[in-house]
Scaffold this motif. Sequence first.
Motif, PDB file in Angstrom:
ATOM      1  N   LEU A 105     -13.928   8.671   2.319  1.00  0.00           N
ATOM      2  CA  LEU A 105     -12.582   9.066   1.930  1.00  0.00           C
ATOM      3  C   LEU A 105     -12.007  10.056   2.939  1.00  0.00           C
ATOM      4  O   LEU A 105     -10.833   9.958   3.323  1.00  0.00           O
ATOM      5  CB  LEU A 105     -12.587   9.685   0.530  1.00  0.00           C
ATOM      6  CG  LEU A 105     -11.239  10.198   0.018  1.00  0.00           C
ATOM      7  CD1 LEU A 105     -10.217   9.070  -0.050  1.00  0.00           C
ATOM      8  CD2 LEU A 105     -11.392  10.867  -1.344  1.00  0.00           C
ATOM      9  N   CYS A 106     -12.823  11.020   3.380  1.00  0.00           N
ATOM     10  CA  CYS A 106     -12.367  11.969   4.399  1.00  0.00           C
ATOM     11  C   CYS A 106     -11.900  11.221   5.644  1.00  0.00           C
ATOM     12  O   CYS A 106     -10.835  11.521   6.200  1.00  0.00           O
ATOM     13  CB  CYS A 106     -13.490  12.938   4.761  1.00  0.00           C
ATOM     14  SG  CYS A 106     -13.791  14.238   3.560  1.00  0.00           S
ATOM     15  N   ALA A 107     -12.697  10.255   6.092  1.00  0.00           N
ATOM     16  CA  ALA A 107     -12.333   9.487   7.281  1.00  0.00           C
ATOM     17  C   ALA A 107     -11.028   8.738   7.059  1.00  0.00           C
ATOM     18  O   ALA A 107     -10.160   8.682   7.951  1.00  0.00           O
ATOM     19  CB  ALA A 107     -13.454   8.518   7.633  1.00  0.00           C
ATOM     20  N   HIS A 108     -10.868   8.184   5.864  1.00  0.00           N
ATOM     21  CA  HIS A 108      -9.636   7.446   5.543  1.00  0.00           C
ATOM     22  C   HIS A 108      -8.417   8.355   5.559  1.00  0.00           C
ATOM     23  O   HIS A 108      -7.332   7.962   6.001  1.00  0.00           O
ATOM     24  CB  HIS A 108      -9.789   6.795   4.167  1.00  0.00           C
ATOM     25  CG  HIS A 108      -8.543   6.139   3.654  1.00  0.00           C
ATOM     26  ND1 HIS A 108      -8.034   4.974   4.191  1.00  0.00           N
ATOM     27  CD2 HIS A 108      -7.690   6.502   2.654  1.00  0.00           C
ATOM     28  CE1 HIS A 108      -6.930   4.645   3.548  1.00  0.00           C
ATOM     29  NE2 HIS A 108      -6.693   5.555   2.615  1.00  0.00           N
ATOM     30  N   LEU A 109      -8.601   9.599   5.102  1.00  0.00           N
ATOM     31  CA  LEU A 109      -7.490  10.549   5.028  1.00  0.00           C
ATOM     32  C   LEU A 109      -7.255  11.295   6.338  1.00  0.00           C
ATOM     33  O   LEU A 109      -6.271  12.026   6.460  1.00  0.00           O
ATOM     34  CB  LEU A 109      -7.763  11.571   3.913  1.00  0.00           C
ATOM     35  CG  LEU A 109      -7.834  11.037   2.481  1.00  0.00           C
ATOM     36  CD1 LEU A 109      -8.271  12.152   1.532  1.00  0.00           C
ATOM     37  CD2 LEU A 109      -6.487  10.465   2.054  1.00  0.00           C
TER      38      LEU A 109
END
Length: 301
Positions: A105-109
């Motif tokens: 999720l961090c990478a996506h955001l």
Amino acid sequence: MKIGVSSYSFHPLLKKGEMQIEEVFDWVAQKGGEHVELATFTIGPGMQDMMSYRLADDPEVLNRLTTASANSGVLLSGLCISASFLGSAEERQAQIDRAKSYVELCAHLGVGFLRFDVVPWPLRLENYAQFEREFPSIVAVCREIAEHGETHGVMTSIEDHGFFMNGSERVRRLIHAVDHPFFRMTLDVGNFLCVDEDALIGTQACLPHAAFVHLKDFHIRKHAPGEGWLETYHGRHILGSIFGHGDMDTHKVIELMLRSGYDGFVSLEFEGLESSLVGCEMGLANIRRMVDEVSEEIARG
């Protein structure tokens, strides 16, 4: 160095519905803050279900969060999640999978930092044998998550948090044992007090390992003056204060941080009895003032 605020500072208002996450970002923007670090339990179902909540599975809240950041121009700098790698193999694997999902999720955001706990915050050591018994499996899990972080370009970290994996020696031992470039420390300058370690000594020892810094202040007493005070591991009592108003040497904390060369994200964490808005506004102002004062002192030699 980018100065901002953790959403944890607004938890009382968020919990009561007196403030929404959009207003947190707007408030930080108005006060000149550069980022918001998100403690996920402040926008999820709360403390009761914090070990199972997945922000990625909550599209409405996730959309509100990203929209708030975009509209305010305030960066979402990092995510902080609760986790526990104790218990059965099945329970541990579920927590590993959940932590990995937050890495993704961090990478996506486009968020570069994920802080996770390794045991429940309130868990206190019964004896040191308990720590030694759990340590090898905690190391293995942290390395596995760090490897996943490297794959996605996300720095993972542990914080000096609670009563079990806290204290500069324990945290540095874990970082050394994991021995991975994508596993470092979210350095909370005040949390060392929970295990009765001098905050300045703990901060100085851990600054070389810091990927993220939390600034806070505490009142410290030998005996609790009343309700609301947290009892430390060895029986002292602490209470959150406005940064610069408590018993910690916050000016020296800032000096240690600046002299170390740390130049990353800094989050104010306010958890005092004063209103969140007052505590955060005064705390941010004090941080900026002290940074300016110490920078001038360093420049003068």
